[in-house]
Design a protein around this motif. Structure first.
Motif, PDB file in Angstrom:
ATOM      1  N   ALA A 158       0.823  -1.209   0.000  1.00  0.00           N
ATOM      2  CA  ALA A 158       0.000   0.000   0.000  1.00  0.00           C
ATOM      3  C   ALA A 158       0.865   1.270   0.000  1.00  0.00           C
ATOM      4  O   ALA A 158       0.354   2.368  -0.133  1.00  0.00           O
ATOM      5  CB  ALA A 158      -0.909   0.011   1.220  1.00  0.00           C
ATOM      6  N   SER A 159       2.171   1.120   0.124  1.00  0.00           N
ATOM      7  CA  SER A 159       3.078   2.256   0.167  1.00  0.00           C
ATOM      8  C   SER A 159       3.153   2.945  -1.192  1.00  0.00           C
ATOM      9  O   SER A 159       3.143   2.302  -2.238  1.00  0.00           O
ATOM     10  CB  SER A 159       4.474   1.779   0.577  1.00  0.00           C
ATOM     11  N   ASP A 160       3.255   4.278  -1.180  1.00  0.00           N
ATOM     12  CA  ASP A 160       3.459   5.034  -2.419  1.00  0.00           C
ATOM     13  C   ASP A 160       4.817   4.718  -3.042  1.00  0.00           C
ATOM     14  O   ASP A 160       4.997   4.822  -4.242  1.00  0.00           O
ATOM     15  CB  ASP A 160       3.375   6.542  -2.145  1.00  0.00           C
ATOM     16  N   LEU A 161       5.778   4.372  -2.223  1.00  0.00           N
ATOM     17  CA  LEU A 161       7.124   4.013  -2.692  1.00  0.00           C
ATOM     18  C   LEU A 161       7.275   2.497  -2.564  1.00  0.00           C
ATOM     19  O   LEU A 161       8.024   1.982  -1.757  1.00  0.00           O
ATOM     20  CB  LEU A 161       8.186   4.740  -1.874  1.00  0.00           C
ATOM     21  N   TYR A 162       6.586   1.781  -3.405  1.00  0.00           N
ATOM     22  CA  TYR A 162       6.491   0.336  -3.279  1.00  0.00           C
ATOM     23  C   TYR A 162       7.640  -0.367  -3.997  1.00  0.00           C
ATOM     24  O   TYR A 162       7.888  -0.123  -5.165  1.00  0.00           O
ATOM     25  CB  TYR A 162       5.158  -0.127  -3.868  1.00  0.00           C
ATOM     26  N   PHE A 163       8.373  -1.219  -3.295  1.00  0.00           N
ATOM     27  CA  PHE A 163       9.373  -2.081  -3.930  1.00  0.00           C
ATOM     28  C   PHE A 163       9.288  -3.502  -3.402  1.00  0.00           C
ATOM     29  O   PHE A 163      10.083  -4.340  -3.762  1.00  0.00           O
ATOM     30  CB  PHE A 163      10.805  -1.532  -3.784  1.00  0.00           C
ATOM     31  N   MET A 164       8.336  -3.817  -2.584  1.00  0.00           N
ATOM     32  CA  MET A 164       8.032  -5.115  -1.985  1.00  0.00           C
ATOM     33  C   MET A 164       9.201  -5.755  -1.262  1.00  0.00           C
ATOM     34  O   MET A 164       9.218  -5.804  -0.076  1.00  0.00           O
ATOM     35  CB  MET A 164       7.435  -6.077  -3.019  1.00  0.00           C
ATOM     36  N   LYS A 165      10.220  -6.244  -1.999  1.00  0.00           N
ATOM     37  CA  LYS A 165      11.322  -6.925  -1.321  1.00  0.00           C
ATOM     38  C   LYS A 165      12.622  -6.670  -2.084  1.00  0.00           C
ATOM     39  O   LYS A 165      12.678  -6.822  -3.302  1.00  0.00           O
ATOM     40  CB  LYS A 165      11.052  -8.426  -1.250  1.00  0.00           C
ATOM     41  N   THR A 166      13.661  -6.298  -1.352  1.00  0.00           N
ATOM     42  CA  THR A 166      14.980  -6.088  -1.930  1.00  0.00           C
ATOM     43  C   THR A 166      16.008  -6.219  -0.811  1.00  0.00           C
ATOM     44  O   THR A 166      15.644  -6.364   0.346  1.00  0.00           O
ATOM     45  CB  THR A 166      15.076  -4.716  -2.646  1.00  0.00           C
ATOM     46  N   GLY A 167      17.273  -6.164  -1.149  1.00  0.00           N
ATOM     47  CA  GLY A 167      18.306  -6.262  -0.126  1.00  0.00           C
ATOM     48  C   GLY A 167      19.633  -5.742  -0.621  1.00  0.00           C
ATOM     49  O   GLY A 167      19.870  -5.644  -1.820  1.00  0.00           O
ATOM     50  N   GLN A 168      20.497  -5.411   0.319  1.00  0.00           N
ATOM     51  CA  GLN A 168      21.814  -4.886  -0.031  1.00  0.00           C
ATOM     52  C   GLN A 168      22.913  -5.575   0.769  1.00  0.00           C
ATOM     53  O   GLN A 168      22.687  -6.072   1.866  1.00  0.00           O
ATOM     54  CB  GLN A 168      21.867  -3.379   0.203  1.00  0.00           C
TER      55      GLN A 168
END
Length: 179
Positions: A158-168
């Motif tokens: 529901a976030s306006d800045l949606y990226f669901m899943k990532t990592g660094q």
């Protein structure tokens, strides 16, 4: 990318200063027989994201409270500031990570650590649900600490800045003070 270069140059400078100026007053060896002690540490970090991620790189700073249960195991709680940079975009995702974890010293001053928590998004309409990390590092007797970790992020759809899943993959340079 200039920011990452400046971050790593600053980290190298800090390492050189703390390595050259060891002080007996700041030695991290415990004065108690059971190893129990509180420490507070401050650090800077920077990292690059996994292939296929919508993010390019990230950097931040943190404060960490550490409670040594024994000479081999410690509990940690940390908070700070993190900024993630989107690929091919001037946009950033900024949040305040709040995490708790465990640090296990496996060989002398070398440790493995795991943390989990949440991030409080700074932008309106942005949500962060879950942050997790695992890594290894080394804590010198003079208080200097160097660690590497994988840090994963999962946010709300529901976030306006949606990226669901990532990592660094992240490098952290810190300094600990015994309380």
């Amino acid at each position: 990318m200039k920011t990452i270069t400046k971050l790593f140059a600053g980290a190298a400078t800090v390492i050189a200063i703390f390595t050259a100026t060891q002080s007996d007053a700041q030695t991290m060896s415990s004065t108690t027989t059971n190893g129990m002690a509180f420490k507070i540490g401050f650090g800077v970090n920077g990292g690059v994201f996994t292939k296929g991620s919508e993010m390019d790189y990230g950097y931040g700073a943190d404060a960490r409270l550490q409670y040594d249960l024994s000479k081999d195991v410690a509990l940690t709680a940390s908070g700070g500031y993190t900024r993630l940079r989107w690929k091919n975009s001037p946009l950033n995702f900024q949040f305040i990570p709040l995490m708790g974890g465990v640090k296990a010293f496996v060989v002398d001053r070398m440790y493995l650590n795991a943390q989990a928590g949440t991030g409080l998004a700074i932008e309106d309409g942005a949500n962060m649900n879950f942050i997790y990390s695992g890594g290894l590092g080394y804590e010198w007797n003079n208080g200097l600490e160097l660690g590497v970790k994988y840090e994963g992020y999962v946010n709300n759809s529901a976030s306006d800045l949606y990226f669901m899943k990532t990592g660094q993959f992240n490098l952290r340079l810190g300094y600990n003070f015994k309380l």
